[in-house]
Motif scaffolding. Structure first.
Motif, PDB file in Angstrom:
ATOM      1  N   ALA A   4       0.837  -1.209   0.000  1.00 38.07           N
ATOM      2  CA  ALA A   4       0.000   0.000   0.000  1.00 38.07           C
ATOM      3  C   ALA A   4       0.869   1.256   0.000  1.00 38.07           C
ATOM      4  O   ALA A   4       0.569   2.234  -0.698  1.00 38.07           O
ATOM      5  CB  ALA A   4      -0.930  -0.013   1.210  1.00 38.07           C
ATOM      6  N   ALA A   5       1.957   1.224   0.751  1.00 32.83           N
ATOM      7  CA  ALA A   5       2.864   2.384   0.789  1.00 32.83           C
ATOM      8  C   ALA A   5       3.495   2.614  -0.581  1.00 32.83           C
ATOM      9  O   ALA A   5       3.624   3.766  -1.035  1.00 32.83           O
ATOM     10  CB  ALA A   5       3.935   2.173   1.849  1.00 32.83           C
ATOM     11  N   VAL A   6       3.886   1.534  -1.272  1.00 34.99           N
ATOM     12  CA  VAL A   6       4.464   1.668  -2.615  1.00 34.99           C
ATOM     13  C   VAL A   6       3.440   2.269  -3.576  1.00 34.99           C
ATOM     14  O   VAL A   6       3.756   3.151  -4.374  1.00 34.99           O
ATOM     15  CB  VAL A   6       4.981   0.294  -3.118  1.00 34.99           C
ATOM     16  N   VAL A   7       2.196   1.821  -3.497  1.00 34.96           N
ATOM     17  CA  VAL A   7       1.146   2.354  -4.372  1.00 34.96           C
ATOM     18  C   VAL A   7       0.912   3.839  -4.074  1.00 34.96           C
ATOM     19  O   VAL A   7       0.805   4.662  -4.988  1.00 34.96           O
ATOM     20  CB  VAL A   7      -0.161   1.537  -4.222  1.00 34.96           C
ATOM     21  N   VAL A   8       0.855   4.203  -2.805  1.00 39.35           N
ATOM     22  CA  VAL A   8       0.638   5.613  -2.428  1.00 39.35           C
ATOM     23  C   VAL A   8       1.818   6.473  -2.884  1.00 39.35           C
ATOM     24  O   VAL A   8       1.638   7.557  -3.447  1.00 39.35           O
ATOM     25  CB  VAL A   8       0.409   5.736  -0.905  1.00 39.35           C
ATOM     26  N   LEU A   9       3.043   5.992  -2.657  1.00 41.18           N
ATOM     27  CA  LEU A   9       4.222   6.760  -3.082  1.00 41.18           C
ATOM     28  C   LEU A   9       4.272   6.882  -4.612  1.00 41.18           C
ATOM     29  O   LEU A   9       4.616   7.943  -5.140  1.00 41.18           O
ATOM     30  CB  LEU A   9       5.498   6.123  -2.550  1.00 41.18           C
ATOM     31  N   GLY A  10       3.952   5.809  -5.319  1.00 38.12           N
ATOM     32  CA  GLY A  10       3.923   5.869  -6.788  1.00 38.12           C
ATOM     33  C   GLY A  10       2.885   6.858  -7.284  1.00 38.12           C
ATOM     34  O   GLY A  10       3.124   7.620  -8.225  1.00 38.12           O
ATOM     35  N   GLY A  11       1.730   6.854  -6.662  1.00 42.32           N
ATOM     36  CA  GLY A  11       0.687   7.823  -7.035  1.00 42.32           C
ATOM     37  C   GLY A  11       1.116   9.251  -6.747  1.00 42.32           C
ATOM     38  O   GLY A  11       0.879  10.161  -7.550  1.00 42.32           O
ATOM     39  N   ALA A  12       1.723   9.455  -5.571  1.00 39.63           N
ATOM     40  CA  ALA A  12       2.206  10.799  -5.230  1.00 39.63           C
ATOM     41  C   ALA A  12       3.274  11.253  -6.225  1.00 39.63           C
ATOM     42  O   ALA A  12       3.284  12.413  -6.659  1.00 39.63           O
ATOM     43  CB  ALA A  12       2.760  10.813  -3.806  1.00 39.63           C
ATOM     44  N   TRP A  13       4.176  10.341  -6.598  1.00 35.43           N
ATOM     45  CA  TRP A  13       5.203  10.683  -7.590  1.00 35.43           C
ATOM     46  C   TRP A  13       4.563  11.066  -8.923  1.00 35.43           C
ATOM     47  O   TRP A  13       4.889  12.096  -9.507  1.00 35.43           O
ATOM     48  CB  TRP A  13       6.157   9.507  -7.778  1.00 35.43           C
ATOM     49  N   ALA A  14       3.627  10.241  -9.385  1.00 37.99           N
ATOM     50  CA  ALA A  14       3.025  10.470 -10.702  1.00 37.99           C
ATOM     51  C   ALA A  14       2.161  11.721 -10.725  1.00 37.99           C
ATOM     52  O   ALA A  14       2.107  12.419 -11.741  1.00 37.99           O
ATOM     53  CB  ALA A  14       2.193   9.253 -11.118  1.00 37.99           C
ATOM     54  N   LEU A  15       1.480  12.028  -9.631  1.00 44.99           N
ATOM     55  CA  LEU A  15       0.549  13.154  -9.627  1.00 44.99           C
ATOM     56  C   LEU A  15       1.164  14.467  -9.135  1.00 44.99           C
ATOM     57  O   LEU A  15       0.718  15.535  -9.533  1.00 44.99           O
ATOM     58  CB  LEU A  15      -0.673  12.816  -8.763  1.00 44.99           C
TER      59      LEU A  15
END
Length: 172
Positions: free
Chosen positions: A36-47
């Motif tokens: 979940a942390a990887v998904v949240v960090l990836g989303g934060a990076w992309a957005l």
């Protein structure tokens, strides 16, 4: 302050999630939390981060292009002020200046003077020569281009340029 009541479907989903979470082994909870942390960090990076970095990377060349355009506009404005400040040229002088400039273009150019207008017909004139002629028409004859119909071919530019000569017949 009263807590906000959730819809029954969300309450049920939350209850099911908590029950599943409680059944997971500690190691599985850790892996799910990391995922979940990887998904949240990836989303934060992309957005958030990646668009900001792209803007920072693309901004300096854009600023340079806008600065160059501004300097060109300032040069043209200064040239226009300078030309406005020059004394008026009589129509006869303007015609003579245009005729002299047209002769430098050679046999591929023909100038026709008609009252307060001049028409230059060209056939196969190099771009640099045409630009020089337009500059001379603007500065020496104080003529203003009204209509330009040019096409570029293998031998150079062909077409016509219509100019308006200065409006007075006597010098101011």
């Amino acid at each position: 302050m009263r807590p906000v009541a959730l819809p029954p479907a969300l309450v049920q989903a939350r209850t099911q999630f908590r029950a599943r979470w409680a059944r997971l082994a500690p190691r599985e909870r850790l892996l799910v939390s990391l995922a979940a942390a990887v998904v949240v960090l990836g989303g934060a990076w992309a957005l958030l981060v990646q668009p900001a970095l792209r803007s920072l990377r693309e901004l300096p060349p854009r600023i340079e292009a806008v600065d160059a355009e501004l300097q060109q506009m300032q040069r043209l404005a200064a040239e226009a002020r300078e030309l406005r400040g020059l004394p008026t040229v009589r129509r006869e002088q303007a015609g003579a200046a245009l005729q002299a400039a047209s002769e430098r273009l050679g046999a591929n150019a023909k100038l026709v003077l008609q009252g307060d207008r001049a028409l230059l017909n060209v056939n196969g004139v190099p771009g640099a020569a045409l630009v020089g002629w337009l500059g001379e028409a603007r500065s020496a004859a104080r003529a203003r281009p009204d209509e330009v119909r040019l096409s570029f071919g293998p031998n150079g530019y062909s077409g016509s340029v219509t100019l308006t000569l200065p409006g007075t017949t006597e010098a101011r």
